[in-house]
Design a protein around this motif. Structure first.
Motif, short mmCIF file in Angstrom:
data_model
loop_
_atom_site.label_atom_id
_atom_site.label_comp_id
_atom_site.label_asym_id
_atom_site.label_seq_id
_atom_site.Cartn_x
_atom_site.Cartn_y
_atom_site.Cartn_z
N PRO A 147 46.90 54.90 -22.12
CA PRO A 147 46.80 55.73 -20.90
C PRO A 147 45.54 56.59 -20.89
O PRO A 147 44.94 56.79 -19.82
N GLN B 19 54.88 50.04 -20.21
CA GLN B 19 54.48 50.53 -21.52
C GLN B 19 55.27 51.78 -21.91
O GLN B 19 55.60 51.96 -23.08
N LYS B 20 55.54 52.64 -20.93
CA LYS B 20 56.32 53.86 -21.22
C LYS B 20 57.71 53.51 -21.71
O LYS B 20 58.20 54.09 -22.69
N ASP C 156 49.02 59.00 -25.46
CA ASP C 156 48.91 57.72 -26.14
C ASP C 156 47.52 57.13 -25.88
O ASP C 156 46.80 57.57 -24.98
N LEU D 255 58.27 60.48 -18.09
CA LEU D 255 58.94 59.18 -17.95
C LEU D 255 59.13 58.78 -16.50
O LEU D 255 59.01 57.61 -16.13
N LEU E 55 51.60 50.60 -16.78
CA LEU E 55 51.86 51.73 -17.66
C LEU E 55 53.34 52.12 -17.65
O LEU E 55 53.85 52.65 -18.63
N ASP E 56 54.03 51.86 -16.53
CA ASP E 56 55.46 52.15 -16.48
C ASP E 56 56.22 51.27 -17.47
O ASP E 56 57.15 51.74 -18.15
N ASN F 121 49.56 58.94 -17.15
CA ASN F 121 50.81 58.30 -16.73
C ASN F 121 51.64 57.93 -17.97
O ASN F 121 51.84 56.76 -18.29
N HIS F 122 52.09 58.97 -18.66
CA HIS F 122 52.88 58.79 -19.88
C HIS F 122 53.57 60.10 -20.21
O HIS F 122 53.31 61.12 -19.55
N TYR F 123 54.46 60.08 -21.24
CA TYR F 123 55.12 61.32 -21.64
C TYR F 123 54.47 61.95 -22.87
O TYR F 123 54.89 63.00 -23.34
N SER G 222 57.48 51.92 -25.20
CA SER G 222 57.12 52.87 -26.26
C SER G 222 58.31 53.73 -26.70
O SER G 222 58.29 54.32 -27.79
#
Length: 310
Positions: free
Chosen positions: A183, A271-272, A180, A17, A268-269, A175-177, A275
């Protein structure tokens, strides 16, 4: 099993995150608390419905499956996310990433169709109460669930199969946790046109068709409610549907916002953060929505607690 054709990456690094060290521990405890509530809430509903025979109705059969899906769904990525908050290097293998992607897609699509089945169940209960037991027989309910899981299987296979055909070269930092779709597409060094087309088609079908079914069901429900003469009858019918409307709005809204657009649209930040609603918040809120606003569940909980005490 080896990585897909032409893929040079054997593992990925999940950025998580945030990359700010001071936030890692507070976020760990925040999401640990959310995951605990999610597991306890959904597992509690599953046990409650299983133990109480008066909850063995079509409505609670679907709620049982919804809680099971939310429990599995949140467990696909949350434990890994929690580990990543307290570990120095957040690594996931190539096949581990593809497996996570498959089960994520499977449980998301399953939830969409279970929520759709619940809308149909409410439509039959309110608009055709005399035919309810025939229209929502155990065979019909089982068929609806089988169809839900079949659609989820085919959708997850389409997404994962298309992802396995992509080539990943040197870039391996996601660039996600979790793994997905968008990314991962941005990391590929091959053309992602087919994948983008599959995402738009599969997500479009799995959002549009259920959404139309739900809108039509509730259009007929509210039309029927307005013809109910007694105020008590109208309020009872609205109360029966309100929990489901809240759950549908949260889940469908966040999914449509995330996936019905190109992978390049938006950072992407952003989107994180977005999500988090459908990956963490919805799975945690569903048992609270369906228990706090439901007299049958609260009555069953009191009976179960009294039974344990005595």
């Amino acid at each position: 099993m080896a990585p897909g054709n032409g893929s040079f990456v054997t593992q990925f690094i999940l950025m998580g995150l945030t990359d700010q060290p001071d936030l890692q521990l507070p976020l760990f405890f925040l999401f640990l608390g959310m995951y605990t509530v999610t597991v306890m809430g959904n597992l509690g509903l599953i046990i409650l419905i299983w133990l109480n025979s008066h909850l063995h109705t079509p409505m609670y059969f679907f709620l049982f499956n919804l809680s099971f899906i939310d429990l599995c769904y949140s467990s696909v990525f949350t434990p890994k996310m929690l580990i990543n908050f307290i570990s120095k290097k957040n690594i996931i293998s190539y096949m581990g990433c593809m497996t996570q992607l498959y089960f994520f897609c499977f449980f998301v699509i399953s939830e969409i169709y279970v929520l759709t089945s619940m809308a149909y169940d409410r439509y039959v209960a309110i608009c055709n109460p005399l035919l309810y037991h025939a229209a929502m027989s155990p065979k019909v309910c089982s068929s609806l669930m089988l169809a839900s899981y079949s659609m989820a299987f085919s959708g997850a296979m389409a997404h994962t199969g298309c992802m396995l055909r992509l080539t990943f070269c040197d870039a391996n930092t996601i660039n996600h946790y979790f793994c997905d779709i968008h990314p991962l597409l941005q990391l590929s060094c091959a053309s992602t046109y087919v994948n983008e087309l599959v995402v738009f088609t599969v997500v479009g079908i799995n959002i549009t068709v259920p959404s139309l079914t739900i809108f039509i069901s509730y259009g007929l429900i509210f039309s029927n409610i307005f013809h109910i003469s007694s105020t008590e009858g109208r309020s009872k019918a609205i109360s029966t549907c309100s929990s489901h409307i809240i759950a549908v709005s949260l889940f469908f809204g966040s999914c449509a916002f995330m996936y019905l657009k190109p992978s390049s649209a938006g950072s992407l930040d952003e989107q994180k953060v977005s999500s988090l609603f459908y990956t963490n918040v919805v799975a945690m809120m569903n048992p609270l929505i369906y228990s706090l606003r439901n007299k049958d569940v609260k009555t069953a909980l009191r009976k179960t607690v009294r039974g344990i005490q005595f």
